[in-house]
Structures are given as structure tokens and as C-alpha cells.
Motif scaffolding. Sequence first.
Motif, short mmCIF file in Angstrom:
data_model
loop_
_atom_site.label_atom_id
_atom_site.label_comp_id
_atom_site.label_asym_id
_atom_site.label_seq_id
_atom_site.Cartn_x
_atom_site.Cartn_y
_atom_site.Cartn_z
N ASP A 14 0.05 4.98 -14.16
CA ASP A 14 -1.36 5.31 -13.94
C ASP A 14 -1.53 6.79 -13.62
O ASP A 14 -2.49 7.43 -14.06
CB ASP A 14 -1.93 4.48 -12.79
CG ASP A 14 -2.08 3.00 -13.15
OD1 ASP A 14 -2.13 2.70 -14.37
OD2 ASP A 14 -2.16 2.17 -12.23
N GLU A 15 -0.57 7.34 -12.87
CA GLU A 15 -0.67 8.74 -12.47
C GLU A 15 -0.19 9.68 -13.57
O GLU A 15 -0.70 10.79 -13.72
CB GLU A 15 0.15 8.98 -11.19
CG GLU A 15 -0.02 10.36 -10.60
CD GLU A 15 0.61 10.50 -9.22
OE1 GLU A 15 0.77 11.64 -8.77
OE2 GLU A 15 0.93 9.47 -8.59
N ALA A 74 5.31 6.07 -5.55
CA ALA A 74 5.00 6.46 -6.93
C ALA A 74 4.69 7.96 -7.01
O ALA A 74 5.22 8.67 -7.88
CB ALA A 74 3.82 5.64 -7.46
N HIS A 75 3.85 8.43 -6.11
CA HIS A 75 3.45 9.84 -6.14
C HIS A 75 4.65 10.74 -5.86
O HIS A 75 4.81 11.80 -6.49
CB HIS A 75 2.35 10.10 -5.12
CG HIS A 75 1.87 11.53 -5.12
ND1 HIS A 75 1.16 12.07 -6.17
CD2 HIS A 75 2.05 12.54 -4.21
CE1 HIS A 75 0.89 13.35 -5.91
NE2 HIS A 75 1.41 13.65 -4.73
N VAL A 121 5.73 -0.23 -8.60
CA VAL A 121 5.73 1.24 -8.47
C VAL A 121 5.65 1.88 -9.85
O VAL A 121 4.97 2.89 -10.05
CB VAL A 121 6.98 1.71 -7.70
CG1 VAL A 121 7.08 3.24 -7.73
CG2 VAL A 121 6.94 1.22 -6.26
N THR A 139 2.08 3.38 -3.42
CA THR A 139 1.40 4.55 -3.97
C THR A 139 2.11 5.83 -3.55
O THR A 139 2.23 6.77 -4.34
CB THR A 139 -0.07 4.59 -3.50
OG1 THR A 139 -0.71 3.37 -3.89
CG2 THR A 139 -0.80 5.77 -4.11
N GLY A 170 0.80 -1.22 0.00
CA GLY A 170 0.00 0.00 0.00
C GLY A 170 0.83 1.26 0.00
O GLY A 170 0.37 2.33 -0.43
N ASP A 171 2.08 1.14 0.49
CA ASP A 171 2.97 2.30 0.53
C ASP A 171 3.58 2.61 -0.84
O ASP A 171 4.20 3.64 -1.02
CB ASP A 171 4.09 2.08 1.55
CG ASP A 171 3.57 1.94 2.97
OD1 ASP A 171 2.53 2.56 3.25
OD2 ASP A 171 4.18 1.24 3.77
N LEU A 204 2.18 2.09 -11.08
CA LEU A 204 1.43 3.16 -10.41
C LEU A 204 1.81 4.53 -10.96
O LEU A 204 0.97 5.41 -11.10
CB LEU A 204 1.68 3.09 -8.90
CG LEU A 204 1.13 1.84 -8.20
CD1 LEU A 204 1.64 1.77 -6.76
CD2 LEU A 204 -0.39 1.83 -8.23
#
Length: 425
Positions: A101-102, A59-60, A95, A56, A53-54, A98
Motif C-alpha cells: 500500500d505504501e 511496514a514503514h 505487513v 504499520t 496496529g504496530d 501494508l
Amino acid sequence: MIFDHRVRHLHAAFKFLRKEFLKNKIVFSLVGVLLLAVVVELSLLGGSSIKSGDFTVLAHTTVTKCSSSKYKPTCYDDEIPKLMGQISMEDAFQVTRLIQDEDPSYRYCHVLGHKLAARETAVDPDKWQDVIKRCPSGLCSNGCIHGAFQERFRKEVLTDEEIEVLKPQFENVCENRSGFNPTGLEKASCYHALGHLFMYVTGADIRKSVSLCKEMTVKPENDYSQLCFDGSFMQIFQPLEPDDFALIVGKEVDKKHVKAFCDDYAGKQKGSCWSESWPLFREELYKPENLINHCNYLSEKQERGRCFNALLYVYTAQMGFNQDKVFDYCSAMPSKYSGNCFAQASSRLIETDYRNGPSAVALCEKGAMYDVDNLCFKELLKYSTFNFHQGSEAFKSFCAVMPVPWNEKCFSGNRQQSELKRTAE
């Protein structure tokens, strides 16, 4: 898991130190201190982890860090490998998904695949074949497989005797084995990577590399030699890393001499040479008629067709997988080429990333008026069992996005293969 990843590195350090101790007992005290430090580090790591879960957050954070970069894909190619100090290679690819995706601008991550696998292989080069097993399917255009080959052999020029010893590995590394059941696409990518490898181990001796391709890649059921030729010639025309440029110093081929260089070969070898020379004509080939004329230089019909398909793969990526640009490009071609143009571009989308199935279908639908023979959907059918294991979840997801009647044909793979065979006949 940070624990699993760092333990592998520490275990390698432990083995090295133990070896040194056995070689020279005089340094016992120093080695003992270092071994103690390793043990302490391992004990401190117990239970430390980064949860999926981390990812994300990672990735951000990376997207934010690269947001001001002039060319963000290069920034991602540099930043994501740094995360492997905290997470495993597999997690780094998660990662990456993700991040894509972003930030959809990062759709092509083949170079990153090279780097992640190279970094993992560097931990223990003798386990390069195990790294290949762990490479993800349908992400980063299978750059991971290439990176494992590259890191293991890029700095070694081997003697003929040393190559002879390694031939059994070269001959079987791309074939099914314990823990490795490649799709057709993965196997093809692997044999392409062998062409690069042969250039590393022969010191960029192209003729010796081509000879190894012929010897190592012709199997009873399939001939993968041209994929291997592609990799060898690509090493001349498309070096990526500083080591790649150093490898071909004095052996570069420029635009003025490329025809003479490729004319020195025949058949599949000449076809591979000419197709892989595209960087010398990069800007010219953005005009559809120039791409066609470039491939028409080849005298053999089969090689002209293969050149066209290969360059459409390249230029779909060069156009950033932008469907509007691809549509304009393919629709501007003479009718005898336009349908196959859409077909190759759509198949490149799913070759690059399995999640691009809807985009590939959308491109086929958009180009339908220029594709009276339905070459685009026929190509996607072919790739449904080439890119995916038939019956897998990825296969089912891909077939599900195909429109009627293509989805029915996709799910019934055996009937689809027989229909394609009849069409070819």
C-alpha cells in the motif's frame, strides 16, 4: 503475536532436548540446564506481543530501509522474512500488504511468499501440509504454497521406495481436507508446486518427474497434469535459489539446444517445456510478434493457445503490471490476438493480488476498442469463481467493481457458467 510465534520455536527445541535426554541419560545435567532455560524463556515471554496496529510501523520501517536500494523488491524479499523473528508468518503477510500500500512498486511478491513459507516450514518440516493450510489467499501469486513444498523436500533425493511411501500424501495434498478448502486458483497453484517437488525428490530427473505428474494429478473430475508438468520444466529453466541451481547442475538447457530438448516430448509435455523455456528468449519476447511466433512453434492448436496465455501471464509481470505498457503491448498485436491479450493480462492482475480487481476492470475497459468479443470481461467472469469462493466477501467485492451488465452476471455465478459454456460451444 510474538508470543505465539516464539513459543512454537521453543516448543520444538523442548521436544528435541527431551528426546536427547531419553536417548542418553548421562547428559542429564546439560539437558536439564537447557530445559530450564527454555522454561525461563517461556515465562518471560508471557503477555509479550506485537499488536496488529504496530504492523504499520514495521511496514514503514521496512519501506524506509529499502528506499535507497537499487531494486527495492529484492530488498523487501530479503527484509520481510527477518521480521518472523518477531511475528508469525500470517502477520508477515499482513505487513507485506501494508508495504504494498505504501510502495506500489512492490506488486509482485511471489518470491517472498516462497521465503516466508520456507522459513515457517523449517521450524517443523513434518508439518509442511499445515503450513499450506495457513497460506493466505490472493497475495503474492500463491508463492506461499510453493515455499512449503520447496522447504520440505528441496534437500532430499528419495529412492523409489521412499517415493512410493509418500505417494498418498502427494496425491491428496492439493485436495480438500480438514482446514483446507482451496479455490480453483489455489488448487492449481498447488498442483503446479507438485511439479517442482517431484524434481526435488527425483534429483532433477525430468522424465521421472513427468511420470509422477501423470500418475498423481489426474483426478476423476479434473486433469491437473499439465500444471504439474509446468512446475517440473520450470525447475530446469527458472531456478531461483542456490539450491535450485545446484539441483540442475549438468542438466541445464541452453537456447541452442532447447528445441531439440522440448521436441523429445509430445502434447501437453512439449507444450509445458516450450512455454517454460521463455527465459531463454526474454528480451525477444518483449516484441508482441515474437511472442506469437514463439508459441506458433508448437504444432497443436490447443498448446499454441495455452503457450500464448502462459506467456501473457509472464510478461504482464515482466512489465511491472504497468497498464500503459500492457496496453501498448496488446494493442500492437494483430486483431485476432489483441482481445485475448487484454484478457490474460487482466486476469493476471487478480491472480497476483485479489485487491487488483479495480485495476483488472480498468484494463478491460481501456482495451475495449481492441476486444470486440469482450474476451477480457468474459475472462474476469471465469476467474470470479476460480479465484474466489462464490459468495465470499472477496467474491462480492470483486463482482461489485465490475461494470453493468458484467457485475450482474458475476453475482449470478450459475447463470454465468452456463453462458460461458454456450459461448465455448
